[in-house]
Design an enzyme around this catalytic site. Structure first.
Site, PDB file in Angstrom:
ATOM      1  CG  ASP A  12      -1.802   1.215   1.335  1.00  0.00           C
ATOM      2  OD1 ASP A  12      -2.522   1.488   0.358  1.00  0.00           O
ATOM      3  OD2 ASP A  12      -1.785   1.918   2.357  1.00  0.00           O
ATOM      4  CB  SER A  13       0.232   4.800  -0.610  1.00  0.00           C
ATOM      5  OG  SER A  13      -0.896   4.907   0.244  1.00  0.00           O
ATOM      6  CB  CYS A  75      -3.146   0.394  -2.389  1.00  0.00           C
ATOM      7  SG  CYS A  75      -3.094   2.141  -2.767  1.00  0.00           S
ATOM      8  CD  GLU A 154       0.361   6.431   6.100  1.00  0.00           C
ATOM      9  OE1 GLU A 154       1.466   6.244   6.618  1.00  0.00           O
ATOM     10  OE2 GLU A 154      -0.285   5.530   5.519  1.00  0.00           O
ATOM     11  CB  CYS A 186      -9.368   4.936   0.502  1.00  0.00           C
ATOM     12  SG  CYS A 186      -7.726   5.294   1.172  1.00  0.00           S
ATOM     13  CG  HIS A 188      -4.860   5.019   4.387  1.00  0.00           C
ATOM     14  ND1 HIS A 188      -4.351   4.595   3.189  1.00  0.00           N
ATOM     15  CD2 HIS A 188      -3.796   5.431   5.130  1.00  0.00           C
ATOM     16  CE1 HIS A 188      -3.025   4.744   3.205  1.00  0.00           C
ATOM     17  NE2 HIS A 188      -2.661   5.256   4.370  1.00  0.00           N
TER      18      HIS A 188
HETATM   19  N1  DGL Z   1      -4.750   3.250   0.869  1.00  0.00           N
HETATM   20  C1  DGL Z   1      -4.941   3.838  -0.387  1.00  0.00           C
HETATM   21  C2  DGL Z   1      -6.111   3.422  -1.171  1.00  0.00           C
HETATM   22  O1  DGL Z   1      -6.655   2.381  -0.887  1.00  0.00           O
HETATM   23  C3  DGL Z   1      -4.103   4.969  -0.850  1.00  0.00           C
HETATM   24  C4  DGL Z   1      -4.269   6.267  -0.207  1.00  0.00           C
HETATM   25  C5  DGL Z   1      -3.295   7.276  -0.762  1.00  0.00           C
HETATM   26  O2  DGL Z   1      -2.089   7.013  -0.692  1.00  0.00           O
HETATM   27  O3  DGL Z   1      -3.743   8.287  -1.289  1.00  0.00           O
HETATM   28  O4  DGL Z   1      -6.544   4.073  -2.062  1.00  0.00           O
END
Ligand code: DGL
Length: 273
Positions: A12-13, A75, A154, A186, A188
């Protein structure tokens, strides 16, 4: 080491993919998992598609060099920007990606109005357009990118005022439109489900796709004879700050794990530090 004993690679990011890892652990406690958080580049959401493809390719090469038997793109943004590209670039590798759960939302909504929270790149990608076209027939979708929310998560800020304000600004207008379902597009965002539920109330259903993704990984491993019965180790790798990732692991998963640092050499190539 047999193929079964090789780890599952997850990326993931940043920490978002941990919401998927959490479900995978619950379902497959005997699998070794290597998790890559690209904190050096988070957030991905506002970045150009080509750059997200480059990062995803570099991370995939890194995870394959660690013997990953399958790659989970935990992600939505990387899946939107790079999943097709990754499958073309690595035709022998199995990938599991994410897409906003518009299908179950469309099946369950009573009001015919659904909110979707995801990043700008996810909304712009062809994957989202195709999901909407295939599954959202007759359902009205209200989208919001929750600008800044990924960064708050984060930092481990799951309950503070900034996080609340971003979510209220996104969800209040949707509630006025009478949504009864919210899709978390997302990875997150599942970490702020308690806050989301506080804002939307109990009549609105919140859909987190992570359990379904974990099930899909399990199915693929079983079908390929690749399930591990003897593992259970976790490895965490970051392109960012080790200390901050260590503390956020504690906040999000209650894990006191070691975190290994790596550095990007170019947008597509990672060095072990
Ligand atoms: N966790 C991410 C997603 O599912 C990425 C969020 C990001 O880095 O902008 O889209």
């Amino acid at each position: 080491m047999t193929n079964q004993e090789h780890p599952i690679g997850v990326f993931d990011s940043g920490v978002g993919g941990l919401s998927v890892l959490r479900e995978m652990r619950a379902l497959m406690p005997n699998e070794d998992i290597i998790y890559f958080g690209d904190q050096g580049h988070v957030p991905y959401g506002p970045r150009p598609m080509e750059q997200i493809q480059d990062f995803s390719e570099g991370i995939t090469r890194f995870l394959l060099a660690q013997n990953s038997k399958i790659i989970v793109v935990a992600c939505n943004t990387a899946s939107a920007a790079a999943l097709t590209y990754l499958r073309q670039t690595f035709p022998d590798v199995q990938f599991v990606g994410m897409e906003p759960a518009v299908k179950p939302a469309a099946e369950k909504t009573q009001t015919g109005k659904v909110g979707v929270l995801a990043t700008p790149a996810t909304f712009q990608g062809a994957l989202y357009a195709s999901v909407v076209e295939r599954f959202a027939n007759g359902v009205e979708l209200f989208q919001n990118t929750c600008s800044g929310l990924v960064q708050q998560i984060e930092m481990g800020n799951l309950e503070g005022n900034e996080t609340r304000k971003i979510l209220e600004d996104a969800l209040h207008p949707m509630l006025e439109k009478n949504i009864d379902t919210v899709v978390l597009g997302c990875t997150h965002y599942p970490f702020v489900i308690p806050m989301i539920e506080k804002i939307v109330g109990e009549k609105v259903r919140v859909i987190d796709p992570a359990p379904a993704v974990a099930k899909q990984v399990k199915r693929l491993l079983e079908a390929g004879g690749m399930s591990n019965q003897n593992g259970g180790e976790l490895r965490f790798v970051t392109s960012g700050e080790v200390q901050s990732v260590k503390s956020i692991l504690k906040v999000l998963l209650g894990i006191d794990g070691e975190v290994e640092p790596v550095t990007w050499k170019t947008d597509r190539e990672i060095l072990n530090r």
